[in-house]
Design an enzyme around this catalytic site. Structure first.
Site, PDB file in Angstrom:
ATOM      1  N   ASN A 198       0.875  -1.173   0.000  1.00 53.62           N
ATOM      2  CA  ASN A 198       0.000   0.000   0.000  1.00 53.62           C
ATOM      3  C   ASN A 198       0.903   1.210   0.000  1.00 53.62           C
ATOM      4  OD1 ASN A 198      -1.949   1.975   0.512  1.00 53.62           O
ATOM      5  ND2 ASN A 198      -1.897   1.603   2.720  1.00 53.62           N
ATOM      6  N   GLU A 203     -20.594  20.869   1.387  1.00 59.21           N
ATOM      7  CA  GLU A 203     -20.617  19.486   1.859  1.00 59.21           C
ATOM      8  C   GLU A 203     -21.797  18.721   1.245  1.00 59.21           C
ATOM      9  OE1 GLU A 203     -18.680  17.549   3.136  1.00 59.21           O
ATOM     10  OE2 GLU A 203     -19.797  15.992   4.165  1.00 59.21           O
TER      11      GLU A 203
END
Ligand code: M6R
Length: 614
Positions: free
Chosen positions: A101, A487
């Protein structure tokens, strides 16, 4: 932002690895893969494009025996999402397999050097370069795996969490990390690996969060050993994790996102617990006690964050400026880190991050630290990289957030920002005692008001189909509700794939008003506050151009329904806390629209929950 799982012990590895991958799918789901050393000593690697279910289908007729294995769920960076580029990657001899990762930045140089020495590559990934390099070093220098990993990691530039197994030594996993998270679980005669603790907690609560630059030597029959890249033995810091399994399962809801929206009243109570007294008139944060001088000494606050956390930061700015009279700037961490900003030792830098792993936010912290600023973290994931990189901070304590679209973390972040602003304002005496007490009291009422706001769910579920046709939507708000407009638009974009813009309502006439017609839904946060009358004028401007308005209003409002097509009614609260309440219908709206459109709400395309690459 990929997910890593590992197991070594006496149990069958495959079911443990698959279960772990499913828990980590929020980190990416472009492909999944597993490598296991079988009962007969083969190193089998199986991979499939897409989600973990595709991998399990693929493995149906395969040999999945063995008690040691590593597994991976990928969010593609280098190389298209495909089975070929999926992890694990074999080394040339097929003796080693690796999962990774992060990003190896100098992979192209290393690849060219290895190719010149005859190494053949099977994928386009940076990760394969690492496993080939390790094998090359093992052979060339005749080194054991762990030492070859040390040498290889010296040569790579970039970020990584890796795990490697070697079929010639099935009693060992080598894992290492730099700037990407990795947790080792310690069971009885068995070990686990995870990008976070969620794949581990079914089996043990004893974990070691690997530190940057360290390597875990995991050997069956021996104690876990942690060494530095230089081979120096490190102190083993075993922690007890306290995550309730129920917290990370859906609990009867159709999606994690819906569960997380509905959890918010309880989450905010947890967030305030022990911080606001039982009388509800005083707030204390331990960071304010331990670092009073540094926090009160702030001549300026700089907030760094990404995505939803950045939106929470915009609300924080208004709180710090209006309540504490401290100048505050809010920066996208990804811009801040590269634009040579002015940061001084008189600044307090607040890093906001749900995951605590966002690479850009971590880099922004690093930059601010180097320039002497005091760093305060607001995070959710306990023990993650950002809280460990900051001087102090406050956890939001809303529990694991699994849905890729952030919901409860947003309201948790705004709650912590509100508590911090109240503490600072009280200490700086920039707030009257009466207002302070009124505000603290009101904050404690928010969970009950959220319960009221959640009752709009049914209405919103019925409204949602009306909006599924939309190609574009506009979200308008002013003051504290402007970040909420951003948002609301982000939520809709990321899970329904409808383009949406958030705008300060009064700015609309400077451009976006040209977009308005009867085809474009306009959502207006029009709760009763200082700017209420002005927002009504903005609504009329939209209506005059044939726009269709859905307004979020305060209970008792009679004016706006004259102009709006739909009205969603919310309980009243103080202006600065309105985003905590009004975020709920916006989250529900995005959720139901996405469900109506048949989208994968918890795992939207192209996204990952934890963005550990820049
Ligand atoms: O974990 P973080 O809060 O640092 O994540 C930041 C953003 O990646 C995140 O808020 C993202 O925008 C969410 N998907 C929004 O719902």
């Amino acid at each position: 932002m990929c997910g890593i799982v590992g197991y070594i012990g006496s149990k069958k590895a495959y079911p443990i690895l698959i279960k772990g991958l499913k828990r980590l799918e929020y980190r990416g789901y472009d492909s999944a893969g597993v490598a296991m050393i079988s009962d007969s000593g083969d190193l089998n690697v199986y991979k499939a494009k897409g989600k973990v279910d595709n991998l399990t289908d693929y493995c149906n007729d395969k040999d999945v025996s063995g008690c040691v294995g590593i597994a991976h769920t990928r969010w593609a960076t280098h190389g298209e999402p495909s089975a070929r580029n999926a992890h694990p990657h074999y080394s040339s001899t097929h003796n080693l397999a690796i999962i990774h990762n992060g990003i190896i930045e100098n992979y192209a140089d290393i690849k060219t050097q290895l190719q010149a020495k005859g190494v053949e590559f099977k994928s386009d990934t940076d990760t394969e370069v690492l496993v080939q390099l390790v094998e090359y070093i093992m052979v060339k220098k005749n080194l054991p795996l762990v030492e070859a990993v040390q040498v290889a990691l010296h040569q790579v530039i970039g970020a990584y969490a890796i795990a490697i197994i070697d079929k010639r030594d099935p009693r060992q996993i080598i894992a290492a990390r730099k700037q990407s998270p990795l947790v080792v679980g310690i069971g009885k005669d068995e070990f686990f690996l995870g990008s976070d603790a969620s794949p581990i907690i079914d089996y043990t609560d004893k974990v070691v969060y690997l530190e940057d630059g360290n390597i875990a030597v995991i050997r069956l029959g021996e104690e876990l050993k942690v060494i530095s890249i230089l081979g120096e033995e490190q102190e083993l810091k075993v922690k007890t994790v306290d995550i309730d399994l129920g917290q990370i399962e859906k609990g009867g809801y159709e999606h994690f996102m819906l569960k997380e929206i509905f959890e918010q009243p309880e989450c905010l109570m947890n967030c305030m617990r022990g911080r606001i007294n039982v009388e509800g008139n005083h707030v204390t944060l331990s960071a304010m006690i331990d670092y009073r001088q540094q926090l009160l000494g702030a001549k300026r606050i700089v907030i760094v964050a990404c995505g939803t956390s950045w939106h929470a930061g915009l609300i924080g700015k208004q709180l710090f400026e209006s309540l504490c009279r401290i100048p505050c700037e809010v920066e996208y961490a990804s811009e801040f880190r590269y634009r040579n900003p002015v940061v001084t030792k008189d600044d307090v830098v607040i890093a906001i991050s749900q995951s605590g792993e966002t690479a850009d936010t971590l880099a922004a912290i690093q930059l601010a630290k180097e320039q002497g600023a005091f760093i305060f973290g607001i995070c959710n994931a306990i023990g993650s990289s950002i809280p460990r990189a900051t001087n102090t901070g406050t956890y939001i304590h809303v529990g694991p957030e699994i849905g890729v679209a952030s919901t409860k973390a947003f309201t948790g972040q705004v709650t912590v920002l509100s508590m911090l602003a109240l503490c600072l304002a009280a200490e700086r005496k920039t707030i009257s005692e009466d207002l302070y007490k009124q505000m603290v009291k009101e904050l404690t009422q928010i969970p009950d008001k959220m319960v009221q706001a959640l009752k709009t769910n049914e209405q919103i579920e019925h409204l949602a189909p009306i909006f599924t046709y939309a190609k574009n939507c506009l979200y308008l708000g002013r003051g504290y509700n402007y970040p909420l407009a951003l948002e609301g638009a982000l939520k809709l974009k990321e899970i329904s794939y409808i383009h949406a813009e958030g705008y300060p309502a009064a700015e609309m006439k400077h451009g976006p008003i040209a977009l308005i017609d009867s085809e474009m839904p306009v959502f207006v946060i029009a709760t009763r506050d200082r700017l209420y009358e002005k927002v009504i004028s903005n609504i009329q401007e939209v209506r005059a151009r044939g726009g269709r308005v859905t307004a979020l209003v305060t209970e008792g409002d009679t004016q706006i329904q004259k102009f709006a097509d739909h009205v969603i009614t919310l309980p009243d609260t103080l202006e600065c806390f309105q985003p905590l309440i009004a975020s709920i219908p916006l989250q529900l709206l995005a959720y139901h629209i996405a469900v109506c459109k048949g989208k994968d709400v918890d795992r939207p395309r192209n996204l990952a929950k934890s963005v550990t690459v820049e």
